[in-house]
Motif scaffolding. Structure first.
Motif, short mmCIF file in Angstrom:
data_model
loop_
_atom_site.label_atom_id
_atom_site.label_comp_id
_atom_site.label_asym_id
_atom_site.label_seq_id
_atom_site.Cartn_x
_atom_site.Cartn_y
_atom_site.Cartn_z
N TYR A 231 -11.04 -21.54 -41.63
CA TYR A 231 -11.19 -22.48 -40.78
C TYR A 231 -12.26 -22.40 -39.52
CZ TYR A 231 -6.55 -23.29 -42.31
OH TYR A 231 -5.42 -23.31 -43.06
N ILE A 232 -12.80 -21.23 -39.69
CA ILE A 232 -14.00 -20.70 -38.79
C ILE A 232 -15.37 -20.47 -39.39
CG2 ILE A 232 -12.40 -19.85 -37.13
CD1 ILE A 232 -13.50 -17.13 -37.64
N ALA A 233 -15.37 -20.47 -40.76
CA ALA A 233 -16.59 -20.32 -41.51
C ALA A 233 -17.17 -21.43 -42.09
CB ALA A 233 -16.60 -18.95 -42.34
N SER A 234 -18.28 -21.48 -42.53
CA SER A 234 -19.16 -22.29 -43.39
C SER A 234 -19.81 -21.47 -44.50
CB SER A 234 -20.17 -23.38 -42.88
OG SER A 234 -19.38 -24.02 -41.95
N THR A 235 -20.17 -22.13 -45.51
CA THR A 235 -20.71 -21.36 -46.59
C THR A 235 -22.29 -21.82 -46.89
OG1 THR A 235 -18.86 -20.90 -47.55
CG2 THR A 235 -20.67 -20.67 -49.06
N TYR A 236 -23.18 -21.03 -46.76
CA TYR A 236 -24.61 -21.32 -47.29
C TYR A 236 -24.83 -21.39 -48.79
CZ TYR A 236 -29.65 -21.07 -47.69
OH TYR A 236 -31.00 -21.27 -48.32
N ASP A 237 -25.30 -22.16 -49.26
CA ASP A 237 -25.43 -22.35 -50.91
C ASP A 237 -26.90 -22.27 -50.94
OD1 ASP A 237 -26.01 -23.06 -53.25
OD2 ASP A 237 -24.50 -24.66 -53.71
N PRO A 238 -27.47 -21.35 -51.21
CA PRO A 238 -28.87 -21.21 -51.39
C PRO A 238 -29.46 -21.84 -52.51
CG PRO A 238 -27.88 -19.13 -52.23
CD PRO A 238 -26.78 -19.90 -51.90
N ASN A 239 -28.77 -22.36 -53.73
CA ASN A 239 -29.09 -23.01 -54.84
C ASN A 239 -29.52 -24.39 -54.04
OD1 ASN A 239 -28.73 -20.95 -56.58
ND2 ASN A 239 -26.76 -21.52 -56.83
N ASP A 240 -28.69 -25.12 -53.57
CA ASP A 240 -28.94 -26.26 -53.22
C ASP A 240 -29.54 -26.33 -51.64
OD1 ASP A 240 -28.07 -27.40 -55.38
OD2 ASP A 240 -26.01 -27.58 -54.47
N ASN A 241 -29.76 -25.25 -51.19
CA ASN A 241 -30.31 -24.98 -49.60
C ASN A 241 -29.59 -25.91 -48.54
OD1 ASN A 241 -32.11 -23.56 -48.02
ND2 ASN A 241 -33.60 -25.25 -47.79
N ILE A 242 -28.20 -25.76 -48.93
CA ILE A 242 -27.47 -26.95 -47.70
C ILE A 242 -26.27 -25.58 -47.23
CG2 ILE A 242 -27.87 -28.89 -48.70
CD1 ILE A 242 -25.00 -28.62 -49.98
N ILE A 243 -25.62 -26.42 -46.29
CA ILE A 243 -24.35 -25.42 -45.54
C ILE A 243 -23.25 -26.50 -45.91
CG2 ILE A 243 -23.16 -24.80 -43.39
CD1 ILE A 243 -26.25 -23.97 -42.31
N ARG A 244 -22.18 -25.81 -46.63
CA ARG A 244 -20.94 -26.39 -46.62
C ARG A 244 -19.65 -26.05 -45.92
NH1 ARG A 244 -21.93 -28.69 -51.75
NH2 ARG A 244 -23.48 -27.71 -53.10
N ASN A 245 -19.06 -26.97 -45.47
CA ASN A 245 -17.91 -26.64 -44.47
C ASN A 245 -17.10 -25.98 -45.11
OD1 ASN A 245 -19.55 -27.72 -42.33
ND2 ASN A 245 -18.55 -29.72 -42.49
N GLY A 246 -16.56 -24.91 -44.86
CA GLY A 246 -15.39 -24.20 -45.44
C GLY A 246 -15.85 -23.01 -46.26
N LEU A 247 -15.01 -22.26 -46.96
CA LEU A 247 -15.08 -21.26 -47.73
C LEU A 247 -15.43 -21.59 -49.08
CD1 LEU A 247 -13.00 -18.39 -46.26
CD2 LEU A 247 -15.26 -18.54 -45.46
N TYR A 248 -16.57 -21.02 -49.81
CA TYR A 248 -16.54 -21.12 -50.91
C TYR A 248 -17.14 -20.04 -51.56
CZ TYR A 248 -16.23 -26.25 -49.99
OH TYR A 248 -15.92 -27.39 -49.36
N PRO A 249 -16.88 -19.72 -52.87
CA PRO A 249 -17.49 -18.54 -53.71
C PRO A 249 -19.14 -18.34 -53.64
CG PRO A 249 -15.94 -19.78 -55.03
CD PRO A 249 -16.19 -20.65 -53.98
N GLY A 250 -19.28 -16.95 -53.33
CA GLY A 250 -20.84 -16.98 -53.12
C GLY A 250 -21.53 -17.42 -51.96
#
Length: 1010
Positions: free
Chosen positions: A733-752
């Motif tokens: 609930y307090i973190a987002s995840t940066y996806d370097p492949n798509d160069n975007i930030i996704r709200n929430g926790l995601y693998p990698g």
């Protein structure tokens, strides 16, 4: 409890009783009218006033009345006309001027003042009173020289004055039905003496001495009725709050009987011999549980009373006094609660206090529990002890309604827990290891001051109590952490008993001072208290300074002394050694070199400083070998750097993962306005989110179990990377995840991907009501303190979205730099070098003489902006070398990534600037940036940011002509640096977003930076 109940016992609401609002009407001044002989006897017999005063003191009562004595009606009238008299007592007189004649004359002139007649008991007086019209008098009593009667008269009238109001608050009432003047003159002192002494006992339920004194106001009231009609009227009106009824057997019963007690209370021979039985029978039909006591001098009434299950007391018994007290104790809830065997009536367990009932309610045998709850004994005992909310709640949960003993146990337990929690909030209790447990809240040891932080915590606790709307969110607890304060007198005793002042006030190094303090001794008497506190908390403990000067309303004094944290360990002796070392280390920090220097700078005297110490539960959870909360934060109710739609008065918050020390130490935090949680500048763009969000956090090292403390209070604090929090599963609930492949930030926790601390879940997705709680904390805190405030808090959020919002500290914002009292809008333009109607920042500065500005000519060409960066950077480096600052002025947006919109500097290029000014030129119009590119740096370093629009009517002021006429300290192709001989005074009003830099009164030659 398995079954469905006919009420929501788990979410019931207990309405608190404010004891200070009880007994508001008092008898303060009493006029006694007595003949000279009686007046002399009152004086000679030890002074009635002194005796009454001693009785009040012995019973722990406040507000003893004062007495004025006169002998004639004329003297009485003179006093009544010139003095505020609350009660007139007419003593026995002589044949020409007796008490009845005096009382009647006074009552005719002053009908609203209560008037009581005291008369001797004799057959002649009794015969006379048969024909006496006593409707003028409030009461008639038999006077035998006992001053206890006078106190009982005062209490009886005070009870009558306060009855309507106090009963609505839950106060109980004992109804005494008796028409014999001789007898009620004897029984009332017995009754009041017993009730008042019992109120001293139940006052031990209070959390401190002041509360105990106030709590005595909740004692049961006594109402005297002298005929059947009046008794029934009183009962019907206050039936929900009748603790018991004591009634004579024979008294007037018809409507034609003499005036009722509330009107006068005459004597009648027309008495119904069974009036008392009829009264008690009628009451029993209404209430099957209320205790009913028959008192009579006719022995034949004993069997009759027993047949109808009424208690009986013989008026003529030599043990009447004892019998009455026993009946009150056994049947009206006074004294200890005694659980009995229902068959043998033998005691099984004696309960002395509310906490004992809470601790033992599950240990009582079922048959005994059933016996007492089916007769409403628990509710009555609580009523007699002035625990009204729980008593009223339990009174209506009868055995007929809920025939489940275990359910009753649980309800009683839950109600007591909720009540104790409610009573603890907002109160600083005196620590009592016999009463303190996990439901304890805020307590003190010692008689001295709580210190600044301690006062702030108590104030926060009181704010929470006065604003129940803060607890409106399901599954969210709002509270202050469990707290124990060692008051300043313990510090004084420690310093004196260990002879530490000479060393402490010397110039010895900090390490040497600390070592001597650690070798000193704290009193052993606190060890058991600390053990009790450990058992109640069972979490790490923060040991915080709370000096007299800290968090003062009038000067900045926060963060000067040390705060240590110690882990919780099961070995209580190891724990107490760590705690003692931490307390002594906090004491030592008063005398460290930096503390002494700060005291000197603030013109305070170091040897007058006194230190309280706060022992406070650390908010957080254990994760392997370290401990920390999900969220820490600092709120400020004024935002001097509002952007977009933000307003200064909406405040600002700095949020961080982990311990709040990270924020205090200047770590990278998330800046958000609680009223605009969807607009966070740091997370609005990809590159700023990657650059400006938190990448480390602080946690307590649970492996550091040692009493070898350091001057550095962070010696056992770990600095960890965000990946550690990911392993601890605390980023929900307090973190987002940066996806370097798509160069975007996704709200929430995601693998990698890299995890970014954005607080999106709690700020923008409604997972936890953090924005609303921050809003309420700021508003309520600022309103209560009547000034802007800074509040520290911490949150734990559980995977099921429940959690707690803990307020840790409140202090007024009193930074001297920010004390701006002047209305700068009233300063004329011709006195200004610069004026902005759209500025960020707040405060006064008078330490800058230099201005660096871009040459903004009519032919200014934005294509040259990149070239200007190097020129400004070279000048900025010189200021950094000399640790000086300057005012920077230039066109367009400072720091823009697009060089056509402004000069594309990075923060290191302009880091020595104290005020940055962006100018919109008539031929070069760029929308203002409000310093968004450097926002973290602006707010962290308190840099002012002005926007001035030249060419518009309200665009502000820039006296470029003054700057151009001055000789340059340094000049490049595009930039000039000038220096004023005297410092420039800048004033920024962050509330109004107005800023000015004043022209010096006289300009002289400049000097170059060497």
């Amino acid at each position: 409890m398995e079954q469905e109940l006919p009420y929501q016992w788990g979410n019931f609401y207990l309405k608190d009783v404010t004891f200070v609002d009880l007994m508001r009407r008092r008898i303060y001044n009493v006029l006694i009218v007595a003949n000279p002989y009686d007046a002399f006897m009152l004086e000679d017999d030890g002074r009635v006033e002194e005796k009454i005063y001693n009785e009040y003191v012995e019973l722990g009562l406040r507000y003893p009345p004062t007495f004025t004595q006169v002998s004639t009606i004329e003297e009485a009238e003179n006093v009544l006309q010139s003095t505020n008299i609350d009660l007139v007592i007419c003593m026995p007189g002589n044949a020409d001027n007796d008490a009845f004649t005096v009382a009647r004359a006074i009552k005719q002139r002053f009908p609203k003042i209560p008037c009581v007649v005291l008369t001797p008991f004799s057959h002649g007086i009794t015969r006379r009173m048969k024909d006496e019209d006593m409707s003028s008098f409030d009461y008639v009593f038999c006077w035998l020289g006992n001053t206890n009667l006078i106190m009982s008269i005062i209490k009886l009238i005070e009870d009558k004055m306060n009855l309507d109001h106090d009963v609505k608050e839950g106060v109980q009432m004992i109804l005494l039905v008796e028409d014999s003047i001789r007898f009620y003159s004897s029984i009332l002192p017995i009754l009041y003496n017993y009730i008042l002494k019992q109120s001293q006992n139940f006052a031990t339920e209070a959390l401190n001495r002041h509360e105990a004194t106030l709590r005595m106001r909740g004692r049961p009231k006594v109402v005297l009725a002298r005929n059947y009609e009046e008794a029934m009227k009183v009962y019907e009106e206050y039936r929900e709050n009748v603790l018991g009824v004591i009634s004579d057997a024979r008294f007037p019963m018809t409507a034609s009987s003499p005036q009722p007690a509330m009107q006068g209370g005459g004597v009648s021979t027309d008495k119904a011999p069974d009036a008392g039985f009829q009264l008690l029978q009628a009451i029993r039909k209404e209430d099957q549980f209320v205790p009913l006591i028959m008192e009579s001098s006719e022995s034949a009434n004993r069997l009759k009373a027993h047949d109808q299950h009424f208690l009986f007391i013989d008026k003529q018994s030599k043990t009447f006094n004892i019998d009455l007290r026993k009946a009150l104790e056994d049947h009206m809830g006074f004294g200890d609660f005694i659980f009995r065997d229902p068959k043998t009536k033998k005691p099984i367990m004696r309960i002395h206090s509310l906490k004992e009932l809470q601790d033992n309610v599950f240990k009582i045998p079922n048959d005994s529990m059933l016996y007492h709850i089916s007769r409403n004994h628990v509710s009555r005992w609580l009523s007699a002890r002035a625990i009204f909310p729980v008593a009223a709640f339990l009174k209506h949960i009868t055995w007929n309604e809920l025939q489940d003993v275990d359910a009753h146990r649980k309800i009683i337990y839950e109600a007591i827990v909720k009540y104790r929690h409610m009573k603890n909030i907002g109160v600083v209790a005196e620590f009592d290891r016999h009463k303190y447990d996990q439901y304890g809240h805020f307590a003190r040891i010692g008689e001295g001051s709580l210190g600044g932080k301690g006062r702030g915590l108590a104030f926060l606790d009181n704010i929470i109590k006065r604003h129940p709307e803060m607890a409106q969110f399901d599954n969210v607890t709002v509270r202050i952490p469990k707290t124990l304060v060692l008051c300043t007198d313990i510090f004084d005793e420690f310093m004196d008993s260990n002879n530490l002042y000479d060393l402490a006030l010397s110039d010895a190094p900090d390490e040497e001072i600390l070592q001597h303090f650690l070798e000193a001794q704290l009193p052993d008497e606190f060890i058991d208290d600390f053990f009790t506190f450990f058992q109640a908390v069972k979490r790490p403990i923060a040991i915080r300074s709370s000096s007299l000067l800290e968090d003062s309303h009038y000067q900045p004094f926060a963060g000067i002394y040390s705060t240590y944290m110690i882990p919780f360990v099961e070995d209580k002796y190891a724990m107490v050694k760590m705690l003692a070392a931490a307390i002594k280390s906090v004491y030592a920090s008063v005398y460290y070199r930096d503390s002494k220097a700060y005291m000197t700078a603030t013109q305070n005297v170091i040897d007058q400083e006194k230190m309280a110490v706060i022992l406070q539960e650390v908010v957080g959870n254990t994760h392997g070998n370290h401990y920390y909360p999900n969220i820490s934060g600092v709120l400020r109710s004024l935002n001097y750097y509002p952007i977009g739609n933000e307003k200064a008065e909406e405040g600002i918050a700095a949020l961080a993962l982990g311990l709040g020390k990270y924020i205090v130490d200047g770590g990278q935090t998330l800046r958000v306005s609680p009223y605009h949680p969807n607009h966070v500048l740091q997370t609005s763009e990809l590159h700023t989110c990657l650059r400006d969000t938190q990448n480390q956090f602080y946690a307590l090292d649970l492996n550091q179990v040692s009493n070898d403390f350091k001057v550095d209070d962070g010696f056992n604090i770990l600095r960890l990377g965000i990946k550690e929090a990911e392993k601890d599963h605390t980023l929900n609930y307090i973190a987002s995840t940066y996806d370097p492949n798509d160069n975007i930030i996704r709200n929430g926790l995601y693998p990698g991907g890299r995890k970014l601390v954005t607080f999106k879940g709690v700020l923008q997705q409604g997972v936890f009501p953090l924005p609303q709680l921050m809003q309420m904390a700021m508003k309520n805190g600022a309103d209560a303190m009547r000034r802007p405030v800074e509040i520290e808090f911490a949150c734990n959020i559980n995977p099921n979205r429940s959690g707690e919002f803990c307020l840790l500290q409140i202090r007024p914002i009193v930074d001297s730099k920010q004390m701006l009292d002047e209305d700068i809008t009233k300063i004329s333009d011709d006195k200004c070098l610069l004026r902005s109607h759209n500025s960020l920042g707040h405060g006064i500065s008078e330490d800058v003489r230099d201005v660096v500005y871009v040459k903004m000519t009519d032919s200014y060409d934005a294509a040259e902006n990149p070239q200007i960066v190097g020129e400004i950077d070279a000048i900025n480096r010189k200021f950094l070398e000399h640790q000086q600052s300057y005012i920077l002025i230039g066109p367009g947006r400072w720091g823009s990534s697009d060089p056509w919109l402004g000069i594309p500097v990075k923060w290191p290029n302009i880091s020595a600037a104290s005020i940055i000014v962006e100018v919109t030129l008539p031929h070069y119009h760029v929308d203002p940036s409000q310093g968004t590119h450097f926002f973290q740096n602006l707010t962290s370093f308190g840099v002012g940011y002005f926007t001035i629009g030249l060419g518009s009517s309200d665009g502000g002021v820039l006296r470029k002509d003054v700057l151009d006429q001055m000789p340059a300290v340094e000049e490049t192709a595009h930039v000039r640096h000038v220096r004023f001989d005297t410092p420039l005074k800048s004033l920024m009003d962050g509330k109004k977003q107005e800023g000015i830099v004043l022209l010096p009164e006289k300009e002289t030659s400049q000097k170059e930076i060497n």
